[in-house]
Design a protein around this motif. Structure first.
Motif, short mmCIF file in Angstrom:
data_model
loop_
_atom_site.label_atom_id
_atom_site.label_comp_id
_atom_site.label_asym_id
_atom_site.label_seq_id
_atom_site.Cartn_x
_atom_site.Cartn_y
_atom_site.Cartn_z
N LEU A 166 40.35 6.33 69.10
CA LEU A 166 40.07 6.99 67.82
C LEU A 166 41.14 6.64 66.79
O LEU A 166 40.84 6.28 65.65
CB LEU A 166 40.03 8.51 68.00
CG LEU A 166 38.67 9.16 68.19
CD1 LEU A 166 38.84 10.66 68.35
CD2 LEU A 166 37.77 8.87 66.97
N ARG A 167 42.39 6.77 67.21
CA ARG A 167 43.51 6.49 66.29
C ARG A 167 43.44 5.04 65.84
O ARG A 167 43.62 4.72 64.66
CB ARG A 167 44.83 6.76 67.00
CG ARG A 167 45.10 8.24 67.21
CD ARG A 167 46.61 8.48 67.36
NE ARG A 167 46.86 9.81 67.89
CZ ARG A 167 47.08 10.07 69.18
NH1 ARG A 167 47.09 9.08 70.06
NH2 ARG A 167 47.30 11.29 69.58
N ALA A 222 41.76 18.40 69.70
CA ALA A 222 40.78 18.98 70.62
C ALA A 222 40.69 18.15 71.90
O ALA A 222 40.61 18.69 73.00
CB ALA A 222 39.41 19.07 69.95
N LEU A 223 40.74 16.84 71.72
CA LEU A 223 40.67 15.96 72.89
C LEU A 223 41.91 16.13 73.77
O LEU A 223 41.82 16.09 75.00
CB LEU A 223 40.52 14.50 72.45
CG LEU A 223 39.16 14.14 71.85
CD1 LEU A 223 39.17 12.72 71.30
CD2 LEU A 223 38.06 14.28 72.91
N GLU A 253 35.21 19.65 64.48
CA GLU A 253 36.28 18.97 63.74
C GLU A 253 35.78 17.76 62.97
O GLU A 253 35.04 16.95 63.49
CB GLU A 253 37.36 18.54 64.74
CG GLU A 253 38.14 19.71 65.33
CD GLU A 253 39.00 20.41 64.29
OE1 GLU A 253 39.20 19.84 63.19
OE2 GLU A 253 39.48 21.52 64.59
N GLU A 254 36.21 17.65 61.74
CA GLU A 254 35.87 16.51 60.92
C GLU A 254 37.07 15.55 60.86
O GLU A 254 36.93 14.34 60.98
CB GLU A 254 35.52 16.96 59.50
CG GLU A 254 34.25 17.75 59.41
CD GLU A 254 33.04 16.85 59.17
OE1 GLU A 254 33.17 15.90 58.38
OE2 GLU A 254 31.99 17.08 59.80
N ARG A 255 38.24 16.13 60.68
CA ARG A 255 39.44 15.31 60.51
C ARG A 255 39.82 14.70 61.85
O ARG A 255 39.65 15.30 62.89
CB ARG A 255 40.60 16.16 60.00
CG ARG A 255 40.39 16.70 58.59
CD ARG A 255 41.41 17.78 58.32
NE ARG A 255 41.43 18.78 59.39
CZ ARG A 255 42.47 19.00 60.18
NH1 ARG A 255 43.58 18.31 60.05
NH2 ARG A 255 42.39 19.91 61.12
N ILE A 256 40.36 13.51 61.75
CA ILE A 256 40.70 12.77 62.95
C ILE A 256 41.78 13.51 63.75
O ILE A 256 41.73 13.60 64.97
CB ILE A 256 41.14 11.34 62.59
CG1 ILE A 256 40.87 10.41 63.77
CG2 ILE A 256 42.58 11.24 62.20
CD1 ILE A 256 39.48 9.93 63.78
N GLU A 257 42.73 14.14 63.01
CA GLU A 257 43.81 14.84 63.70
C GLU A 257 43.25 15.99 64.53
O GLU A 257 43.66 16.21 65.66
CB GLU A 257 44.85 15.38 62.71
CG GLU A 257 45.59 14.34 61.90
CD GLU A 257 44.77 13.76 60.76
OE1 GLU A 257 43.73 14.38 60.39
OE2 GLU A 257 45.12 12.68 60.25
N GLY A 258 42.32 16.70 63.89
CA GLY A 258 41.71 17.83 64.58
C GLY A 258 40.97 17.36 65.82
O GLY A 258 41.05 17.98 66.89
#
Lengths: 775, 489
Positions: free
Chosen positions: A613-614, A586-587, A577-582
């Motif tokens: 992360l957010r 996953a987390l 995953e590159e995008r933060i949402e992705g």
């Protein structure tokens, strides 16, 4: 003396030959030989007879019979010929019978009449039919040469590795050649053929006319030709009854002969006549020994005669050698006895040749026996080698004799007895009327742990005969898993193969079976199989980790291994995953898995990570700069370094960073900024949970002694000496240490006393020490 | 001849010569000029066996590192790939071969698998359509590489992780094969002792492999009296502590910049843990190290050491350390922590019982009176701590393991003894005063300090046993922990 040479006939001026009957053939021939196709294998091999009904005018109503006999005429096989018309028969070097049919098909039979295989000599042959065919032998194997109805030649030099070669056309050839043969020169097969008075040599590229040197004039046609077994010599028979003999290269004439017979012979054979050296000394020795047995003094006379000529060694050698060429055991014995007798009068005659000859003759006599029927000459035996002879005995299923020979010659087990037993076992598994259990038991009883016996080879043979169950039973005796497993796979016993592979510990073998199973079973069954084999399962996981990540997830799912699933998704959050949402998603999956695994710590930590992360994302948006993927600690530090103290405080509170670590963190960050004012304010904000020594240390690290000294005074008594030494106040450090009466501290200070300046201090400490000791 | 290998009780040059011979034989099979394409990982181990001169004598003219795409140009008749049997390497080889074929003159390709040929890899080559391109596909059983007169290593980096975390026994199989090679050269080892799951498996494989060779009787007079197989996870403590022998220190300090004072503080903490002081609460020094963001490996080593010396940490203490580490060094290290837990290096104390004191006392792991100048006991190698693994070896030779049954039961994995019967002609009659020779095999790695301790025992006059040491990998605490760390990005 003449009694020994009575059966020798003169041939020309200086040579003699003899002919003797080997066996009185025991066969009960129903046909006349001349009505049959006949093939006798060289080296005392079997004889095949096929009544040839196709030559007769009227087509035969009964099917012909193919009979195979040993060289002594013992029947080996008899079968009804059900295929097409046969033109020629011949034996290969492996003692396989090649039957060349008119349509160019070649059928191959074993010497027990068992059909082995067939092959075709090509389309051209099929279309034009076979007019004539020859089976020939080269150093590579056995070949077949065909003359077709279109008068063209096709040959294959090795039927074991079939490559068809069509030979070039003979210019102007309208009818079949009057005679032809195959020649082998320089490892290549050629064809020599006669058309009227002309000879042609065909090689794979061209057709060239050849002339034999010294050929008598007046020949209008060659009727027959024959080449020696070694392809060295050639004989030509002409319509004038004249025979030319020379080298097969047609470069040299050896002799010529006129037999005054005009009719073409049915067959001509070219033999290299073995030249037995002059027997003189040997013969004399033989006589001497005879006389000795008769207790006659003539023995002495003969012996003396040989010795005087200095020929005794030679005589003994001759007798030994001659014994080898005799077929009659009595005669062999006499000659050997003579040799042995002569040896007594020699000082140093090496015994090997005598011993070996005795052994060879025992072997030869055994195989020449009527029941065995392999009438090899001594020279043939030597050329053939014992290994090939053993192979031939095995082909004839004469296992006990073969084993006796091995044991008698003390051959190493792997080359000898083991090999024979393995062959026996391979034959045994073909006995369909015996039960699997009995065959397996019989084989194991006989073979046991004999070195060099491969149970898997035998099992493979059993499987080849369609006896899978027997093969599995035999494989149980195979100690080498590397051999067991591939065959089990071939037999589609993959699960058994898997447990055998696991037993061996050879992971490569396990992998191999696993990939097999994976293709063979549906996914569900495959996973179920893995589930029952933990070792295989871990290996397969390893494989998936590198090759099939998705499958790895499925495996963890199947086993409800939530802990590993959690880790899997953690990895995925970084990898895919590159995008933060992705990444957060996953987390989240990972955190859920950790909860299921009852690993609350990991779940909470992962949730913290998501939160961080957010937050980092927000910080990047609001403040710019790089925050993503910094650790919490580094995020706070970066905020302080950027002057965002409020946010730093907030973050520390949100994530409940322990006070002690937060103090270290701030201290380090402020020192890095060299914001000494802020540092001092911070130090006074409340009582430091980490003491004040770290403040001293960090200031000194930045080479700010001035600031460091401020904090040194606030350091608690336990670390006071250390702090004073750090700021270089040796004298005061000494005072504190003396006050503490602490020996370790005193030593520490002393070790810092350098040069003249600290001399007084050092003295002071020494005095204090001395005083302390007095007390 | 490598002189340094032949001074010991067992002449390891015999092994070196045997593997060199095997290499030469293979090279000669590929007649003509050659280029070797190396799996980079193998160049180190090969350097100990054969220098470039040997390769050159056998017409090796060029050497390349295995990389994707096409091979560098080389005017040679043979191209030989020297590789470990790994699927990812097969993919690269196939790429090389396929791009080579399109270029002019054809060359002969060969593969030498080290240490074992693999059906799996050959299948992969077949699937990629290049299997037929190779004339010779052989294996080179370079399992145990002689490092010193009494030291053999498989140099298998991943062995510990594979065996104890991933359930992959490949390196154990290679170890067993290596032991079979040793026995072929130095005679059957009459007695096998072992402790641990992996040790049990290796012994089982050896017994099985021996059965596979029935018939070919080994007629060499045995050089080794016994073999001791030891799992690394029987003694997780020793590699974590800082080694204090000369070689060990060089090994430890290399590449680490620490002030001497900090180094001293660290040693003090280690020694406290090993002697059983304050192992059950959060340690200030470790806390400070984390707060100052000292190297993570150093921190992990200390936390693991504390955990091992306390038979696991109290859940609260463990969670505190873990949280501190994740917050300071990053959440990605949750994978590393998980690995350490799987290996048993880091764990919560179960049943609230700390077995370490029993082990420490029974095996006399902590010696207060150490004479470092003239040592009388192996504890000098850690300034007071006697390596557990070496103590087990020492007690096995005298008075025997029966005396420590209780401790053996506490330590993980089974302990066992196997005998390999010898024909009477090969049975040894020891001369009075003659030492026994024990081959000790560390499955999962060995440290220089342990080697030093064993060498110390070997040279003791009344020791009675001399040791030859074999291992899957020469290691120290740092390289060990590093191998267990996982960096997902």
């Amino acid at each position: 003396m003449d009694c020994y040479t009575a059966n020798w006939n003169p041939l020309g001026d200086s040579a003699f030959y003899r002919k003797y009957e080997l066996y009185s053939m025991d066969w009960d021939l129903k046909e006349e030989l001349r009505d049959c196709l006949v093939a006798a294998a060289p080296y005392g091999g079997p004889i095949a007879l096929l009544r040839n009904p196709w030559r007769k005018e009227k087509a035969a109503s009964v099917r012909p019979v193919l009979d195979i006999y040993s060289a002594s005429g013992m029947p080996l096989a008899s079968l009804l010929w059900k295929s097409g018309p046969v033109v020629s028969l011949g034996w290969s070097a492996e003692e396989e019978l090649l039957c060349v049919q008119e349509d160019g098909a070649v059928l191959v039979y074993g010497l027990h009449g068992d059909f082995r295989r067939h092959f075709s000599m090509g389309n051209e042959v099929l279309q034009n039919r076979v007019l004539d065919a020859r089976i020939f032998h080269t150093e590579f194997g056995s070949g077949v040469a065909i003359l077709t109805g279109a008068h063209r030649f096709t040959l294959s030099a090795n039927v074991g590795d079939l490559k068809l070669r069509r030979m070039p056309e003979v210019p102007g050839l309208q009818s079949a050649p009057s005679c032809w043969t195959v020649l082998c020169q320089d490892r290549v097969a050629h064809i020599l053929l006669a058309v009227g008075p002309d000879l042609y040599l065909l090689d794979h590229a061209a057709c060239s006319a050849v002339t034999p040197p010294g050929l008598a004039p007046g020949v209008s046609s060659f009727l027959q030709m024959a080449v020696s077994f070694t392809y060295r010599h050639l004989a030509l028979f002409t319509d004038t009854g004249y025979i030319w003999m020379g080298t097969a290269s047609l470069k040299e004439k050896l002799c010529e002969f006129n037999c005054n017979i005009r009719a073409p012979p049915k067959q001509m054979v070219c033999e290299e006549i073995f030249k037995i050296a002059s027997m003189a000394p040997g013969a004399l020795l033989l006589e001497a020994q005879k006389e000795y047995e008769k207790e006659s003094q003539k023995a002495d006379e003969y012996l003396r005669e040989i010795q005087e000529l200095g020929q005794l060694t030679q005589a003994v050698q001759q007798c030994i050698e001659a014994a080898g060429h005799e077929h009659q055991p009595d005669m062999q014995k006499s000659l050997l006895r003579a040799a042995s007798f002569g040896k007594c009068f020699l000082d140093r005659f090496p015994p090997d040749s005598f011993v070996h000859m005795c052994q060879d003759l025992r072997v030869l006599n055994a195989v020449r026996d009527y029941h065995i029927g392999i009438p090899l000459t001594y020279s043939q035996y030597k050329q053939l080698t014992i290994q090939v002879l053993l192979d031939r005995l095995v082909l004839r299923r004469l296992y006990p004799l073969a084993i006796q020979i091995c044991e008698y010659l003390r051959l190493p087990e792997v080359q000898g007895v083991s090999r024979i037993l393995a062959h026996w076992a391979c034959y045994k598994v073909q006995q369909k009327d015996v039960s699997d259990e009995d065959v397996a038991r019989a084989i194991n009883q006989k073979l046991g742990d004999t070195p060099g016996v491969s149970y898997s080879d035998i099992a493979a043979r059993a499987y080849g005969c369609g006896r899978t169950e027997l093969a599995i039973k035999l494989l149980e005796y195979e100690p080498r898993s590397g051999e067991q497993v591939p065959l089990l796979l071939k037999m589609k016993r993959s699960k058994l193969a898997l447990s055998k592979a696991i037993e061996s510990g050879d992971t490569d073998l396990v992998f191999t079976v696993l990939l097999h199973l994976k293709n063979e079973l549906n996914r569900g069954d495959f996973f179920m199989t893995l589930r029952n084999q933990p070792m295989a399962l871990s290996l397969y996981r390893q494989f998936c980790k590198h090759q099939e990540l998705e499958t790895l997830k499925d495996l963890y799912n199947q086993d409800d291994n939530h802990q590993e699933l959690g880790s899997f998704h953690i990895r995925a959050s970084y990898a895919a995953e590159e995008r933060i949402e992705g990444r957060v998603a996953a987390l989240q999956t990972a955190a859920d898995a950790f909860y299921k695994a009852k690993n609350e710590f990991a779940a909470k930590a992962t949730e913290d990570q998501m939160r961080l992360l957010r937050l980092q994302r927000r910080l990047e948006d609001e403040l710019g700069g790089q925050f993503l993927d910094l650790s919490l600690h580094d995020t706070v530090t970066t905020l302080i370094l950027g002057g965002h103290n409020k946010r730093a405080e907030q973050l520390a509170r949100d994530f409940r960073i322990p006070d002690k670590r937060l103090w270290w963190l701030k201290l380090t960050a402020l020192a890095d900024l060299e914001d000494w004012e802020e540092l001092e304010k911070f130090s006074k904000s409340k009582k430091s949970p980490i003491g004040y020594l770290p403040f001293v240390e960090i200031c000194m690290k930045q080479h700010n002694k001035y600031e460091a000294k401020k904090y040194a005074s606030r350091v608690g008594p336990e670390q006071k000496v250390k702090a004073l030494l750090l700021v270089g106040d040796v004298a005061q450090a000494a005072d504190v240490a003396i006050e503490h009466r602490n020996e370790a501290e005193l030593s520490l200070v002393l070790s810092h006393c350098t040069g003249a300046t600290d001399g007084a201090t050092a003295d002071k400490i020494q005095r204090a020490r001395a005083q302390a000791q007095k007390k | 001849m490598a002189a340094h290998l032949s001074y010991g009780r067992v002449n390891l040059n015999v092994l070196r010569e045997a593997v060199r011979r095997e290499l030469r034989e293979f090279l000669d099979k590929c007649a003509g000029s050659k280029a070797i394409v190396w799996d980079e990982y193998l160049t180190g181990p090969f350097g100990l066996i054969a220098q470039y001169s040997l390769l050159k004598e056998h017409e090796v003219e060029k050497m390349f590192t295995l990389k994707g795409n096409r091979l560098p140009a080389a005017d040679v008749k043979n191209i030989i790939f020297f590789v470990r049997p790994r699927l990812e390497l097969m993919d690269i080889i196939a790429e090389n071969v396929l791009s080579e074929d399109r270029r002019g003159p054809t060359r002969d390709f060969h593969i030498l698998f080290v240490p074992r040929r693999s059906l799996l890899c050959e299948q992969r080559l077949k699937d990629l359509g290049v299997l037929g391109s190779f004339i010779h596909r052989e294996e080179y059983s370079l399992d145990l590489i002689p490092f010193d007169g009494d030291l053999l290593s498989m140099e298998s980096e991943g062995a510990f992780k594979e065996c104890y975390l991933e359930g992959d026994q490949t390196s154990l199989y290679h170890a067993a094969k290596g032991l079979m090679t040793l026995q072929a050269l130095y005679g059957t080892i009459p007695q096998i002792f072992g402790k641990g799951e992996c040790a049990r498996q290796v012994a089982n494989m050896m017994i099985r492999m021996k059965r596979e060779f029935t018939g070919s009787q080994n007629s060499i007079f045995p050089v080794f009296d016994n073999l001791l197989l030891l799992d690394r996870n029987v003694d997780l403590l020793t590699p974590l502590a800082t080694q204090l022998t000369y070689e060990g220190l060089i090994d430890e300090i290399y590449g680490i910049q620490n002030t001497s004072e900090d180094f001293f503080d660290k040693l003090t903490v280690e020694q406290e843990f090993m002697s059983g002081i304050d192992t059950d609460k959060v340690n200030n020094y470790i806390e400070d190290c984390i707060a100052q963001k000292h190297s993570l490996i150093k921190v992990l080593r200390l936390v693991c050491l504390q955990s091992v010396c306390n038979s696991g940490l109290k859940q609260k203490v463990l969670d505190y350390y873990k949280r501190e580490i994740l917050q300071t060094y990053g959440y990605e290290h949750i994978l590393t922590l998980h690995n350490l837990e799987k290996a048993g290096l880091l764990k919560p104390q179960t049943g609230g019982r700390n077995n370490y004191p029993t082990i420490r006392k029974t095996l006399r792991l902590w010696m207060d009176d150490v004479n470092e100048q003239n040592p009388t006991d192996i504890s000098y190698v850690y300034s007071g701590y006697a390596p557990l693994s070496v103590r087990l070896a020492q007690l096995l030779s005298r008075p025997g393991w029966r005396s420590i049954e209780e401790v053996l039961r506490i330590l993980p994995g089974p302990h066992f003894e196997e005998r390999q019967p010898l024909p009477t002609g090969l049975q040894k009659k020891r001369q009075p005063g003659e030492n026994r020779v024990t081959l000790i095999f560390f499955l999962g790695g060995v440290t220089f300090a342990e080697i030093a301790a064993l060498r110390f025992l070997s040279q003791l006059e009344d020791g009675g046993t001399e040791y030859v040491i074999a291992t899957t990998k020469l290691m120290n605490g740092t390289s060990w922990i590093e191998a267990l760390m996982e960096k997902p990005f």
